[in-house]
Design a protein around this motif. Structure first.
Motif, PDB file in Angstrom:
ATOM      1  N   ARG A 141       9.150   9.076  -0.026  1.00  0.00           N
ATOM      2  CA  ARG A 141       9.903   9.800   0.991  1.00  0.00           C
ATOM      3  C   ARG A 141      10.069   8.925   2.232  1.00  0.00           C
ATOM      4  O   ARG A 141       9.091   8.411   2.784  1.00  0.00           O
ATOM      5  N   ARG A 142      11.325   8.786   2.666  1.00  0.00           N
ATOM      6  CA  ARG A 142      11.617   8.039   3.892  1.00  0.00           C
ATOM      7  C   ARG A 142      12.442   8.951   4.800  1.00  0.00           C
ATOM      8  O   ARG A 142      13.495   9.449   4.391  1.00  0.00           O
ATOM      9  N   VAL A 143      11.943   9.144   6.015  1.00  0.00           N
ATOM     10  CA  VAL A 143      12.541  10.132   6.916  1.00  0.00           C
ATOM     11  C   VAL A 143      12.758   9.526   8.293  1.00  0.00           C
ATOM     12  O   VAL A 143      11.898   8.810   8.812  1.00  0.00           O
ATOM     13  N   ILE A 144      13.931   9.822   8.874  1.00  0.00           N
ATOM     14  CA  ILE A 144      14.200   9.512  10.276  1.00  0.00           C
ATOM     15  C   ILE A 144      14.218  10.822  11.031  1.00  0.00           C
ATOM     16  O   ILE A 144      14.950  11.749  10.669  1.00  0.00           O
ATOM     17  N   ASP A 145      13.426  10.902  12.071  1.00  0.00           N
ATOM     18  CA  ASP A 145      13.285  12.108  12.887  1.00  0.00           C
ATOM     19  C   ASP A 145      13.939  11.817  14.239  1.00  0.00           C
ATOM     20  O   ASP A 145      13.348  11.172  15.096  1.00  0.00           O
ATOM     21  N   VAL A 146      15.189  12.272  14.420  1.00  0.00           N
ATOM     22  CA  VAL A 146      15.934  11.999  15.647  1.00  0.00           C
ATOM     23  C   VAL A 146      15.748  13.145  16.622  1.00  0.00           C
ATOM     24  O   VAL A 146      16.002  14.306  16.287  1.00  0.00           O
ATOM     25  N   SER A 147      15.316  12.839  17.838  1.00  0.00           N
ATOM     26  CA  SER A 147      15.289  13.849  18.897  1.00  0.00           C
ATOM     27  C   SER A 147      16.285  13.437  19.968  1.00  0.00           C
ATOM     28  O   SER A 147      16.383  12.260  20.337  1.00  0.00           O
ATOM     29  N   GLY A 148      17.070  14.416  20.446  1.00  0.00           N
ATOM     30  CA  GLY A 148      18.089  14.087  21.433  1.00  0.00           C
ATOM     31  C   GLY A 148      18.579  15.305  22.176  1.00  0.00           C
ATOM     32  O   GLY A 148      18.432  16.438  21.706  1.00  0.00           O
ATOM     33  N   ASP A 149      19.183  15.068  23.364  1.00  0.00           N
ATOM     34  CA  ASP A 149      19.693  16.186  24.170  1.00  0.00           C
ATOM     35  C   ASP A 149      21.193  16.093  24.422  1.00  0.00           C
ATOM     36  O   ASP A 149      21.719  16.742  25.330  1.00  0.00           O
ATOM     37  N   GLY A 150      21.898  15.284  23.602  1.00  0.00           N
ATOM     38  CA  GLY A 150      23.344  15.180  23.776  1.00  0.00           C
ATOM     39  C   GLY A 150      24.008  14.635  22.528  1.00  0.00           C
ATOM     40  O   GLY A 150      23.338  14.172  21.595  1.00  0.00           O
ATOM     41  N   ASN A 151      25.331  14.668  22.512  1.00  0.00           N
ATOM     42  CA  ASN A 151      26.068  14.185  21.352  1.00  0.00           C
ATOM     43  C   ASN A 151      26.288  12.675  21.421  1.00  0.00           C
ATOM     44  O   ASN A 151      25.974  12.030  22.414  1.00  0.00           O
ATOM     45  N   ASN A 152      26.815  12.130  20.347  1.00  0.00           N
ATOM     46  CA  ASN A 152      27.036  10.682  20.241  1.00  0.00           C
ATOM     47  C   ASN A 152      28.267  10.286  21.063  1.00  0.00           C
ATOM     48  O   ASN A 152      29.365  10.786  20.828  1.00  0.00           O
ATOM     49  N   ILE A 153      28.087   9.379  22.030  1.00  0.00           N
ATOM     50  CA  ILE A 153      29.220   8.954  22.863  1.00  0.00           C
ATOM     51  C   ILE A 153      29.364   7.434  22.905  1.00  0.00           C
ATOM     52  O   ILE A 153      30.155   6.911  23.700  1.00  0.00           O
ATOM     53  N   GLU A 174       0.830  -1.203   0.000  1.00  0.00           N
ATOM     54  CA  GLU A 174       0.000   0.000   0.000  1.00  0.00           C
ATOM     55  C   GLU A 174       0.863   1.251   0.000  1.00  0.00           C
ATOM     56  O   GLU A 174       1.799   1.364   0.791  1.00  0.00           O
ATOM     57  N   PRO A 175       0.558   2.212  -0.866  1.00  0.00           N
ATOM     58  CA  PRO A 175       1.352   3.441  -0.896  1.00  0.00           C
ATOM     59  C   PRO A 175       0.903   4.434   0.172  1.00  0.00           C
ATOM     60  O   PRO A 175      -0.287   4.569   0.470  1.00  0.00           O
ATOM     61  N   VAL A 176       1.869   5.118   0.744  1.00  0.00           N
ATOM     62  CA  VAL A 176       1.621   6.242   1.650  1.00  0.00           C
ATOM     63  C   VAL A 176       2.520   7.381   1.183  1.00  0.00           C
ATOM     64  O   VAL A 176       3.421   7.191   0.370  1.00  0.00           O
ATOM     65  N   ASP A 177       2.279   8.576   1.693  1.00  0.00           N
ATOM     66  CA  ASP A 177       3.060   9.722   1.229  1.00  0.00           C
ATOM     67  C   ASP A 177       4.433   9.807   1.873  1.00  0.00           C
ATOM     68  O   ASP A 177       5.338  10.424   1.303  1.00  0.00           O
ATOM     69  N   MET A 178       4.585   9.199   3.039  1.00  0.00           N
ATOM     70  CA  MET A 178       5.882   9.221   3.695  1.00  0.00           C
ATOM     71  C   MET A 178       5.968   8.107   4.717  1.00  0.00           C
ATOM     72  O   MET A 178       4.981   7.763   5.363  1.00  0.00           O
ATOM     73  N   LEU A 179       7.162   7.543   4.851  1.00  0.00           N
ATOM     74  CA  LEU A 179       7.476   6.645   5.953  1.00  0.00           C
ATOM     75  C   LEU A 179       8.323   7.442   6.943  1.00  0.00           C
ATOM     76  O   LEU A 179       9.378   7.966   6.580  1.00  0.00           O
ATOM     77  N   LEU A 180       7.861   7.540   8.175  1.00  0.00           N
ATOM     78  CA  LEU A 180       8.518   8.386   9.166  1.00  0.00           C
ATOM     79  C   LEU A 180       8.821   7.596  10.431  1.00  0.00           C
ATOM     80  O   LEU A 180       7.915   7.056  11.063  1.00  0.00           O
ATOM     81  N   VAL A 181      10.104   7.528  10.782  1.00  0.00           N
ATOM     82  CA  VAL A 181      10.521   6.936  12.048  1.00  0.00           C
ATOM     83  C   VAL A 181      10.781   8.065  13.040  1.00  0.00           C
ATOM     84  O   VAL A 181      11.654   8.914  12.801  1.00  0.00           O
ATOM     85  N   LEU A 182      10.019   8.095  14.118  1.00  0.00           N
ATOM     86  CA  LEU A 182      10.276   9.034  15.208  1.00  0.00           C
ATOM     87  C   LEU A 182      11.186   8.336  16.208  1.00  0.00           C
ATOM     88  O   LEU A 182      10.773   7.381  16.860  1.00  0.00           O
ATOM     89  N   ALA A 183      12.434   8.776  16.295  1.00  0.00           N
ATOM     90  CA  ALA A 183      13.443   8.122  17.127  1.00  0.00           C
ATOM     91  C   ALA A 183      13.782   9.015  18.316  1.00  0.00           C
ATOM     92  O   ALA A 183      14.453  10.040  18.166  1.00  0.00           O
ATOM     93  N   ALA A 184      13.316   8.629  19.507  1.00  0.00           N
ATOM     94  CA  ALA A 184      13.414   9.469  20.693  1.00  0.00           C
ATOM     95  C   ALA A 184      14.507   8.995  21.642  1.00  0.00           C
ATOM     96  O   ALA A 184      14.599   7.815  21.973  1.00  0.00           O
ATOM     97  N   ASP A 185      15.317   9.930  22.100  1.00  0.00           N
ATOM     98  CA  ASP A 185      16.394   9.688  23.055  1.00  0.00           C
ATOM     99  C   ASP A 185      15.806   9.420  24.449  1.00  0.00           C
ATOM    100  O   ASP A 185      15.056  10.229  24.988  1.00  0.00           O
TER     101      ASP A 185
END
Length: 244
Positions: free
Chosen positions: A140-152, A23-34
């Motif tokens: 359209r495929r999108v990853i939505d990253v939310s975070g409060d620090g850098n990669n460690i 099935e087609p959709v307009d966007m695939l969106l991953v909400l990735a929460a820290d």
């Protein structure tokens, strides 16, 4: 004749899930929460409640239903250390206010996954894998990253970003700022040049990639609303100032 009808019925039963999977959709969106250790329980609740409010915001629903297919597919992932990623809500189609509220209700009801270190790179890799397994198709495929620090932790975040962008995936970021007086690891939450610049230089990528800043966890919901509208409808930043 009855045998032929039965065989046709069996074939339809076997193949109909595959048809639905395309099935087609307009966007695939991953909400990735820290949900690393820097995200305290009060901050975590603000994030979850803010995300639920953003998904159900009338302007977000309006943006979702403005595309050719009038719907998108979203999943919600929580991440922390390199070995800590969890799908909180698997792929759901959002195409109206009711389905948006259903998604938001699930977010509020589901407990926190874990707490750990901060591996943005592993979060991106996990999100890419989940996009490739999505039971829908979208240009359209999108990853939505939310975070409060850098990669460690984990591999270099720039390598993860570049690998995702090579697969025609866009990575956007919601950057959550921590006042310096509240930071228990300033070098992590307040890196040189500021956290937004860190995400701009190392995390986001792909066509039209952007960052939006939440001044603190309390502002997460408003920032997420603006971010979703821009991601879904492609509104210019100048048009988002009135969104509350």
């Amino acid at each position: 004749m009855r045998m032929i009808v039965a065989l046709l019925g069996m074939m339809l039963a076997l193949f109909s899930p595959a048809v639905r999977a395309a099935e087609p959709v307009d966007m695939l969106l991953v909400l990735a929460a820290d949900v690393s250790r820097s995200v305290t329980d009060p901050k975590f609740r603000l994030q979850r409640e803010g995300a639920a409010a953003a998904i159900t915001h009338p302007d977000v629903v309006r943006a979702i239903t403005s595309g050719p297919n009038r719907r998108i597919a979203i999943c919600f992932v929580e991440w922390a250390s390199a070995n800590m990623q969890n799908v909180v809500i698997d792929w759901m189609v959002i195409g109206d206010g009711a389905s948006a509220r259903n998604f938001g209700d699930k977010l509020i009801e589901t407990p926190r996954s874990f707490a750990g270190s901060t591996s943005i790179s592993a979060a991106i890799d996990f999100a890419v894998m989940h996009l490739e397994r999505a039971p829908f198709t979208a240009d359209r495929r999108v990853i939505d990253v939310s975070g409060d620090g850098n990669n460690i932790a984990g591999r270099l975040v720039t390598d993860a970003r570049d690998d995702a962008v090579a697969k025609n995936i866009t990575i956007n970021a919601l950057v959550i700022l921590t006042p310096i007086e509240e930071a228990f690891r300033p070098e992590h939450t307040n890196p040189p040049g500021g956290l937004e610049k860190y995400f701009q230089d190392n995390v986001i990528g792909g066509p039209g990639a952007f960052t939006i800043v939440a001044e603190n966890h309390g502002a997460f919901g408003r920032a997420m609303t603006k971010k979703l509208i821009q991601e879904i409808a492609g509104l210019p930043r100048s048009r988002l100032a009135a969104v509350d």
